[in-house]
Design a protein around this motif. Structure first.
Motif, PDB file in Angstrom:
ATOM      1  N   PRO A   1      -5.911  -4.229  26.644  1.00  0.00           N
ATOM      2  CA  PRO A   1      -5.349  -4.445  25.312  1.00  0.00           C
ATOM      3  C   PRO A   1      -5.855  -5.764  24.738  1.00  0.00           C
ATOM      4  N   ASN A   2      -6.279  -5.724  23.486  1.00  0.00           N
ATOM      5  CA  ASN A   2      -6.845  -6.904  22.835  1.00  0.00           C
ATOM      6  C   ASN A   2      -5.758  -7.645  22.069  1.00  0.00           C
ATOM      7  N   PHE A   3      -5.235  -8.689  22.684  1.00  0.00           N
ATOM      8  CA  PHE A   3      -4.218  -9.528  22.058  1.00  0.00           C
ATOM      9  C   PHE A   3      -4.819 -10.801  21.461  1.00  0.00           C
ATOM     10  N   SER A   4      -6.119 -10.911  21.480  1.00  0.00           N
ATOM     11  CA  SER A   4      -6.763 -12.134  20.999  1.00  0.00           C
ATOM     12  C   SER A   4      -6.458 -12.361  19.520  1.00  0.00           C
ATOM     13  N   PRO A   5      -6.040 -13.592  19.172  1.00  0.00           N
ATOM     14  CA  PRO A   5      -5.812 -13.878  17.753  1.00  0.00           C
ATOM     15  C   PRO A   5      -7.116 -13.879  16.958  1.00  0.00           C
ATOM     16  N   GLU A   6      -8.235 -14.130  17.650  1.00  0.00           N
ATOM     17  CA  GLU A   6      -9.521 -14.131  16.954  1.00  0.00           C
ATOM     18  C   GLU A   6      -9.854 -12.719  16.489  1.00  0.00           C
ATOM     19  N   GLY A   7     -10.042 -12.564  15.198  1.00  0.00           N
ATOM     20  CA  GLY A   7     -10.385 -11.266  14.630  1.00  0.00           C
ATOM     21  C   GLY A   7      -9.208 -10.323  14.456  1.00  0.00           C
ATOM     22  N   LEU A   8      -8.004 -10.814  14.687  1.00  0.00           N
ATOM     23  CA  LEU A   8      -6.822  -9.957  14.618  1.00  0.00           C
ATOM     24  C   LEU A   8      -6.706  -9.252  13.265  1.00  0.00           C
ATOM     25  N   GLN A   9      -6.863 -10.005  12.180  1.00  0.00           N
ATOM     26  CA  GLN A   9      -6.720  -9.402  10.847  1.00  0.00           C
ATOM     27  C   GLN A   9      -7.834  -8.399  10.558  1.00  0.00           C
ATOM     28  N   THR A  10      -8.998  -8.616  11.132  1.00  0.00           N
ATOM     29  CA  THR A  10     -10.099  -7.682  10.899  1.00  0.00           C
ATOM     30  C   THR A  10      -9.877  -6.381  11.645  1.00  0.00           C
ATOM     31  N   ARG A  11      -9.274  -6.463  12.826  1.00  0.00           N
ATOM     32  CA  ARG A  11      -8.996  -5.251  13.614  1.00  0.00           C
ATOM     33  C   ARG A  11      -7.815  -4.474  13.054  1.00  0.00           C
ATOM     34  N   SER A  12      -6.899  -5.158  12.405  1.00  0.00           N
ATOM     35  CA  SER A  12      -5.675  -4.539  11.897  1.00  0.00           C
ATOM     36  C   SER A  12      -5.956  -3.704  10.655  1.00  0.00           C
ATOM     37  N   HIS A  13      -5.280  -2.590  10.548  1.00  0.00           N
ATOM     38  CA  HIS A  13      -5.368  -1.783   9.334  1.00  0.00           C
ATOM     39  C   HIS A  13      -4.527  -2.419   8.226  1.00  0.00           C
ATOM     40  N   ALA A  14      -3.384  -2.983   8.581  1.00  0.00           N
ATOM     41  CA  ALA A  14      -2.503  -3.625   7.596  1.00  0.00           C
ATOM     42  C   ALA A  14      -2.917  -5.081   7.414  1.00  0.00           C
ATOM     43  N   GLU A  15      -2.507  -5.642   6.296  1.00  0.00           N
ATOM     44  CA  GLU A  15      -2.816  -7.035   6.001  1.00  0.00           C
ATOM     45  C   GLU A  15      -1.600  -7.916   6.262  1.00  0.00           C
ATOM     46  N   TYR A  16      -1.874  -9.182   6.445  1.00  0.00           N
ATOM     47  CA  TYR A  16      -0.810 -10.169   6.597  1.00  0.00           C
ATOM     48  C   TYR A  16      -0.703 -10.897   5.260  1.00  0.00           C
ATOM     49  N   VAL A  17       0.302 -10.530   4.474  1.00  0.00           N
ATOM     50  CA  VAL A  17       0.528 -11.160   3.179  1.00  0.00           C
ATOM     51  C   VAL A  17       1.906 -11.804   3.229  1.00  0.00           C
ATOM     52  N   GLU A  18       1.942 -13.099   2.959  1.00  0.00           N
ATOM     53  CA  GLU A  18       3.188 -13.852   3.114  1.00  0.00           C
ATOM     54  C   GLU A  18       4.245 -13.491   2.083  1.00  0.00           C
ATOM     55  N   GLY A  19       3.872 -13.346   0.840  1.00  0.00           N
ATOM     56  CA  GLY A  19       4.849 -13.069  -0.214  1.00  0.00           C
ATOM     57  C   GLY A  19       5.553 -14.341  -0.645  1.00  0.00           C
ATOM     58  N   SER A  20       5.659 -14.530  -1.940  1.00  0.00           N
ATOM     59  CA  SER A  20       6.238 -15.776  -2.453  1.00  0.00           C
ATOM     60  C   SER A  20       7.742 -15.677  -2.708  1.00  0.00           C
ATOM     61  N   ASP A  21       8.246 -14.469  -2.848  1.00  0.00           N
ATOM     62  CA  ASP A  21       9.688 -14.280  -3.047  1.00  0.00           C
ATOM     63  C   ASP A  21      10.112 -12.987  -2.353  1.00  0.00           C
ATOM     64  N   LEU A  22      11.395 -12.735  -2.347  1.00  0.00           N
ATOM     65  CA  LEU A  22      11.940 -11.593  -1.614  1.00  0.00           C
ATOM     66  C   LEU A  22      11.328 -10.267  -2.082  1.00  0.00           C
ATOM     67  N   LYS A  23      11.228 -10.093  -3.383  1.00  0.00           N
ATOM     68  CA  LYS A  23      10.682  -8.846  -3.913  1.00  0.00           C
ATOM     69  C   LYS A  23       9.246  -8.640  -3.447  1.00  0.00           C
ATOM     70  N   GLU A  24       8.448  -9.686  -3.472  1.00  0.00           N
ATOM     71  CA  GLU A  24       7.059  -9.587  -3.037  1.00  0.00           C
ATOM     72  C   GLU A  24       6.972  -9.311  -1.529  1.00  0.00           C
ATOM     73  N   MET A  25       7.858  -9.920  -0.752  1.00  0.00           N
ATOM     74  CA  MET A  25       7.874  -9.673   0.691  1.00  0.00           C
ATOM     75  C   MET A  25       8.164  -8.200   0.973  1.00  0.00           C
ATOM     76  N   ILE A  26       9.161  -7.665   0.300  1.00  0.00           N
ATOM     77  CA  ILE A  26       9.522  -6.258   0.493  1.00  0.00           C
ATOM     78  C   ILE A  26       8.358  -5.352   0.094  1.00  0.00           C
ATOM     79  N   LYS A  27       7.732  -5.649  -1.043  1.00  0.00           N
ATOM     80  CA  LYS A  27       6.592  -4.850  -1.506  1.00  0.00           C
ATOM     81  C   LYS A  27       5.465  -4.858  -0.481  1.00  0.00           C
ATOM     82  N   GLU A  28       5.142  -6.043   0.040  1.00  0.00           N
ATOM     83  CA  GLU A  28       4.050  -6.146   1.008  1.00  0.00           C
ATOM     84  C   GLU A  28       4.370  -5.397   2.293  1.00  0.00           C
TER      85      GLU A  28
END
Length: 185
Positions: A99-126
């Motif tokens: 299993p590849n747990f390496s943080p290097e390249g994690l976002q590239t391997r992932s189908h989903a994105e890591y989006v922080e969201g600036s407010d609650l509504k944006e967090m829920i949407k993401e």
């Protein structure tokens, strides 16, 4: 044996089981491209790790009176996404992979994105968007695995069912937040 024409002769099963025992759970009956399945499962693992991290951030960052219900959902979903990651890692090892747990390249391997969201509504949407990505990709993975790797397919189907629940939860939260006055979200 005429009553069970689908079952290989028991003696043949016993003989085959004694061959290549170093392969563990991978028997002659395994028909999928094992290396490809391991790569696919590692992409799903990366997706689950990214989703765990995003939900955890949202859990800690959501604030305000309207955030209590969302925070509880974020935490529950983070824990479930971590469980999904564990299931995938276990299956990868069963297949003889790592299993590849390496943080290097994690976002590239992932189908989903890591989006922080600036407010609650944006967090829920993401989170809803990420769940929808997981739903489509996991459905395709389960279809691809088909009868060639029923164990991995079942794991993906179990995860898919929970991702659909998560999407439904996020859609309900989004609807609730959109009804709130702007300054409370």
């Amino acid at each position: 044996m005429a009553d069970q024409p689908f079952l290989t002769d028991v003696q043949t099963l016993r003989e085959r089981a004694r061959q290549h025992i170093e392969k563990g759970a991978i028997t002659e009956g395994y028909k999928a491209d094992r290396e490809n399945v391991i790569n696919i499962l590692n992409e799903a693992l990366a997706t689950e790790i990214v989703c765990t991290l995003r939900y955890k951030r949202h859990y800690y960052m959501a604030d305000g009176l309207s955030a209590n219900v969302a925070k509880a959902e974020f935490l529950e979903h983070a824990q479930q996404e971590q469980q999904h990651a564990d299931w995938l890692a276990e299956r990868i090892v069963q297949l003889g992979g790592a299993p590849n747990f390496s943080p290097e390249g994690l976002q590239t391997r992932s189908h989903a994105e890591y989006v922080e969201g600036s407010d609650l509504k944006e967090m829920i949407k993401e989170n809803l968007i990420a769940e929808r990505i997981a739903i489509d990709s996991y459905r395709e993975i389960a279809t691809y695995l088909g009868d060639k790797d029923p164990t991995s397919r079942r794991i993906m189907e179990d995860i898919l069912a929970q991702e659909e629940e998560h999407a439904d939860d996020m859609a309900g939260l989004l609807e609730g937040v959109e009804r709130l006055p702007t300054n409370n979200a």
